[in-house]
Design a protein around this motif. Sequence first.
Motif, PDB file in Angstrom:
ATOM      1  N   ILE A  61       0.787  -1.255   0.048  1.00 53.85           N
ATOM      2  CA  ILE A  61       0.081   0.030   0.169  1.00 53.85           C
ATOM      3  C   ILE A  61       0.877   1.191  -0.051  1.00 53.85           C
ATOM      4  N   THR A  66      -2.159   7.157   2.321  1.00 58.99           N
ATOM      5  CA  THR A  66      -2.230   6.687   3.635  1.00 58.99           C
ATOM      6  C   THR A  66      -1.663   7.405   5.034  1.00 58.99           C
ATOM      7  N   TYR A 290      -2.871  -3.990  -3.806  1.00 61.52           N
ATOM      8  CA  TYR A 290      -2.374  -2.372  -3.741  1.00 61.52           C
ATOM      9  C   TYR A 290      -1.195  -2.412  -4.741  1.00 61.52           C
ATOM     10  N   HIS A 300      -6.177   3.428  -5.443  1.00 64.77           N
ATOM     11  CA  HIS A 300      -6.341   3.413  -3.930  1.00 64.77           C
ATOM     12  C   HIS A 300      -7.518   4.154  -3.501  1.00 64.77           C
ATOM     13  N   VAL A 304      -8.727   2.007  -0.649  1.00 62.47           N
ATOM     14  CA  VAL A 304      -8.611   2.362   0.836  1.00 62.47           C
ATOM     15  C   VAL A 304      -9.994   2.985   1.518  1.00 62.47           C
TER      16      VAL A 304
END
Lengths: 427, 345
Positions: A61, A66, A290, A300, A304
């Motif tokens: 990821i 993030t 990812y 994403h 996410v």
Amino acid sequence: MKSNYACKSNEHEIARRGFLGTMLGTAGVVGGLGAFTNRSIATELERKQKRVVVFNMAGGISQLETWDPKPGTDTGGPFRAIPTSVPGVHISELLPKTAKLMHHLALVRSINIKENDHGKGRYAMWTGRRQTPAQDFPQIGAVMAKSLGADKNALPGHIQVSSSTGGRSNDSAYLGPAFASISIASGKPPANSARPEGMTEKQDILRNEFRRSADNRFSLRRRSAQTDAYAQSYEQAQQLMANRDVFDITKESPKDHERYGKHELGQHSLLARRLLEKGVTFVQVTHSNYDTHNENFNFHLEQVGEFDKAYSALVEDLAVRGMLDSTLIIVMSEFGRTPRINQYYGRDHWGTAWSICLGGAGIQRGAVIGSTNDNGTAVKDREVDHGHLFHTYLQAVGVDSLGSFSIGGQDIPVADPSHAPIEELLA
Amino acid sequence: MTFFETTEVTVDPTATHVDKTWKYTSPLITCRFDPAGKYVFATAQDNALIRWTLADGAMKVYKGHDSWIRDIEFSQDGKTVVSSGCDDRLFFWDVEEAAEEPKPTREIHAHKGWIRSIQLSPDGTLLASGGNDRIVKIWNMADGKLVKELVGHEIDIYSVMWHPKDGTLFSGDLTGKIYRWDTVSDKPALIYDGKDLYTANTGQKAGYGGIRGMALSEDNKTLYACGLHKATNPFGAVQEPLILAFDLESKKVVKKWEVAGLKAIAWEIKLHPQGFLFCVCGGGAGGYLTFIKPDEDKDYHRAKLPNVSRGMDLHPDGVQICVAHYDKQLRICRLQAKVEEKKEG
């Protein structure tokens, strides 16, 4: 081939007696925990048992989308940073629900594992050591299951929830098959765990008694690692059959299904909560995928968003139910993604400067360890790697990561002895 | 009678070449000519809107968005340029801005999420916008007020386009669905199913594709939509461009053009006034302008560009095409043969 277990070491004898003993005794305990919403029960379980849940963000990821956003820089991408419940700490706008729970969590923003290969990165992050041809090491789930006494529990201590077809993995190395993961496919009880049609309960009990009797007789003179694994597989299967409901998320409320999300990750996370409540030591939930070399931002955005919903629901529930102090939550990948945005709006593999999120048991809430430079291309301070993280996970749940496993008379360090835990991250 | 028959301008797509190149400091995303054809505007990964004067390449940078700008549109009088951002906002700017640091004349917090596409209505009074909140919104260009919301998409909206005659509005989404809204009545939208432009990759658990661009035929009887298919590895940019043609009345797909063998996405499609279609394609194969005659089964020319391309527009003269590139360059291509400079002596 016989293993060193045949040496009849005291350690192994005790472990086996313990296992067989608890087989009979703990089923009632596990069954009696119920939905585990009662704080006093939670406190009791906390005293006895620590648990771990890992979110495996498969493929790697992006830390920039993030935990370590860099908006307004050449590497920042289109997403903005938002404030969290911890003053001064910002994360990506893709995580609005998680941002509100940041006071339960902590970030490590200075990871450099010097590895950009999926397999090697994953090995490093999951075992705390670099992959070598000389020796295989157990993954974190197996180490936790072993160290936290999961073999005393009626349910398997190391469960992976994924969309695979299920089965037992080979991820426990020298700790033996008792601590290898069992995969639970898509929120369903393990395959073939129902008593066959046409067989009565009495017949089932009789055949198992006969099997145990034969096993015990055989073991008196010819006990080995293989026979132990064989016997244990059967006994664990028995427990799974008796506790099939543990895996049945249809028993959770429609409201919770909605809160976690009806997508796969939501359902798997709800199952994770159920397993943790029932006392399973280690649960891993995988969110795939990812590995976004292409259209990183669109993917994403999609992924996410799912994660934020499911993950925040779990963190919130563990906090409300009083389980957070006894449950370590880790969100990790095999590596992060390149700060450089490639020609396909993608980001590539990047183990040089990336982040993880963790929280719960033994973790300093709201902590942010280390940092990267302005556009995230390098670690600026407090560089750590997989080895430091592995020690930290273990110490957080009260396991002496500087100790050793005694395997066939040989001491093998629990974690890489050249590393140490991140002390300032521990509560 | 087409534009070119009127103006007697001739173009030859097979002679397409790069005529001018201007460099910026960040990879470019998309670009548009202003209606007068004096300027070309582009957007970049540093959140900027950039204006180049076509005559001399003079550059001005407009900063205000705090995220990427996905689309650009102009008022009918050509005095205002509108930018739509991934920061939920529409910004209005003066096209002829002279200030060192331009400020927007209007800012609208228009959507919750990226605004991927905007377009002015044919009469110039309304602006349509669509994006990640799955709502199409219509704005009054004169005062910036919201006129209408069109709700129905179940996933992110990738592109919007007005019908030039009847007031209907098309919006295309990630899964390949195109809604045709009657903006006057409250009748349910007609839906055109462009599912071939969407891949649900079960291995990578990724939904990929979308209506990246749309165009209408000269007689307004055929709707063209572009994007990608054959996405065997969405995360690895393995896909090929695809263009679908829908019969507007029956809603059926009547033709497909596969730009075979080109590892790329068809980002935008336009109908040239001389009747051919052209797309900008970018991806692993690099950058291409591909040309299609609606009555033929395959694209008839592919003009290779020096770098991966992401967006394009046709100049009002019908000869120049601007292309936004990953390598930070804006390129002006001409659909005519190069004019060789005469050597002295």
